[in-house]
Write an enzyme that holds these catalytic residues in place. Structure first.
Site, PDB file in Angstrom:
ATOM      1  N   HIS A 250      34.576  61.797 -22.794  1.00 50.45           N
ATOM      2  CA  HIS A 250      34.432  62.932 -21.888  1.00 50.45           C
ATOM      3  C   HIS A 250      34.856  64.238 -22.559  1.00 50.45           C
ATOM      4  CE1 HIS A 250      34.412  65.032 -17.999  1.00 50.45           C
ATOM      5  NE2 HIS A 250      35.552  65.589 -18.388  1.00 50.45           N
ATOM      6  N   HIS A 265      34.392  69.379 -24.895  1.00 51.47           N
ATOM      7  CA  HIS A 265      35.268  70.489 -25.263  1.00 51.47           C
ATOM      8  C   HIS A 265      35.649  70.505 -26.742  1.00 51.47           C
ATOM      9  CE1 HIS A 265      35.664  71.525 -21.037  1.00 51.47           C
ATOM     10  NE2 HIS A 265      35.907  70.251 -20.778  1.00 51.47           N
ATOM     11  N   LYS A 309      25.911  73.289 -18.717  1.00 54.61           N
ATOM     12  CA  LYS A 309      27.358  73.260 -18.551  1.00 54.61           C
ATOM     13  C   LYS A 309      27.729  74.613 -17.940  1.00 54.61           C
ATOM     14  CE  LYS A 309      31.737  71.967 -19.328  1.00 54.61           C
ATOM     15  NZ  LYS A 309      32.402  70.832 -18.667  1.00 54.61           N
TER      16      LYS A 309
END
Length: 372
Positions: A250, A265, A309
């Site tokens: 994730h 990220h 996103k």
């Protein structure tokens, strides 16, 4: 007939209320970590992810929480407080003890994170040039930045062992959270190889010693490594009751959930996807620069293979071992809240969320913000 109709309406109202207090309500859930079994969430991050429960503002803002507020000065506009004086004045928020009363202070964390930032040997900020393009806002679908975000990443970066071991993991996962991960033995070996490279770094060794000193972890360094593997690489259900996700996948590699990009990220993974033509950078709204060419921080939006996103953020140029150490510190010391750190004197706020399934706690997410 009228009486029957009234009973029917009351019954439907009761069912609706029970549903609200179960899957779609924040009653008893304010400040809780991400819960994949629920239809909506009740924490500060839900605004960014557009998944707040309908009663989030009424229930949670009225009650008050210390999420992201530990150590803050008195704020009379808030219904409760989150500093050392609140016990004396009997105005602590209900979650003060859980979120703020660990054996480590904000000053401790800031000082330590600065120390491991200065230890970076695989930081490649000086080997990267970015082109920010235009400023935009959260969720804007308009592309006002015609150029890629990454103008240059020196080829020498790809020769560093930590980046090679990270790259080996890129094809091990399916980004669709509705698809069960096979998580083969060979893939698990690559995970262990990457994690061992991280554990061999001075940064992660120092992180272990800091957490032990503060009473936040115990056991041997080998046991600490086992714990890291569990919280970061342990598989869990994020959607559709399927074993389709992990904290590492994730945070570092990115997923797609409910029509949006979720997580994602890590700058190096992001760069490789943009270079392959799978990412369209749209623009940014907040940019941080770390001194001595130690990298950048960015809040921005983009499309990943035609899926947006809306709210993205990442550190740029920082090493995988530093990021894993930083997120682990905040996950353990300040879970389910914003963890204030500084990188070269620049304020950064690391938001983490825990995810608990079958009695085990995993990294639900971890990401940087560059304003409180």
């Amino acid at each position: 007939m009228l009486r029957y109709s009234l009973l029917l309406v009351l019954g439907l109202s009761l069912v609706s209320s029970l549903s609200l207090f179960g899957q779609d309500s924040c009653v008893g859930r304010c400040g809780a970590g991400f819960d994949a079994s629920k239809n909506c969430q009740c924490n500060d991050a839900c605004h960014n992810h557009n998944d707040c429960c309908p009663d989030f503002a009424d229930v949670c803002n009225a009650k008050g929480s210390c999420a992201g507020r530990c150590g803050d000065a008195l704020d009379s506009s808030k219904p409760c407080q989150c500093n050392e004086d609140c016990s004396r004045f009997n105005d602590c928020c209900p979650d003060y003890e859980d979120l703020c009363s660990k054996g480590v202070s904000e000053a401790d964390i800031i000082k330590f994170v600065e120390s491991i930032f200065s230890m970076e040997v695989n930081n490649v900020g000086r080997n990267i040039d970015i082109q920010l393009g235009c400023t935009t806002n959260n969720g804007n679908t308009q592309d006002c930045s015609s150029n890629p975000l990454f103008l240059r990443v020196d080829d020498s970066v790809m020769d560093l062992p930590i980046y090679q071991k990270l790259t080996a993991l890129f094809n091990n996962y399916n980004k669709d959270v509705t698809v069960v991960e096979d998580h083969t033995q060979s893939e698990q070996k690559e995970e262990h190889d990457f994690l061992q490279e991280v554990l061999d770094s001075n940064i992660m060794r120092a992180t272990y010693e800091f957490l032990v000193e503060k009473g936040l972890v115990s056991g041997t360094y080998e046991e600490f490594g086992d714990m890291l593997y569990k919280i970061w690489f342990g598989m869990y259900e994020r959607s559709s009751h399927k074993m389709s996700s992990s904290g590492f996948e994730h945070v570092f590699l990115g997923e797609v959930k409910n029509g949006d990009v979720s997580g994602f990220h890590n700058w190096f993974r992001w760069f490789t996807e943009e270079r392959a033509g799978r990412i369209n950078y749209l623009g940014y709204w907040r940019h941080a620069v770390f001194p001595n060419e130690m990298g950048d921080g960015l809040e921005f939006t983009y499309f990943w293979e035609k899926v947006q996103k809306p709210y993205g953020s990442m550190l740029i140029g920082t090493s995988p071992e530093f990021e894993l150490a930083l997120y682990t510190i905040c996950f353990i010391a300040v879970p389910d809240a914003k963890c204030h750190v500084q990188l070269g004197g620049t304020d950064v706020y690391i938001q983490t969320w825990t995810l608990t399934q079958n009695g085990e706690t995993y990294v639900g997410t971890a990401y940087p913000d560059f304003a409180k």
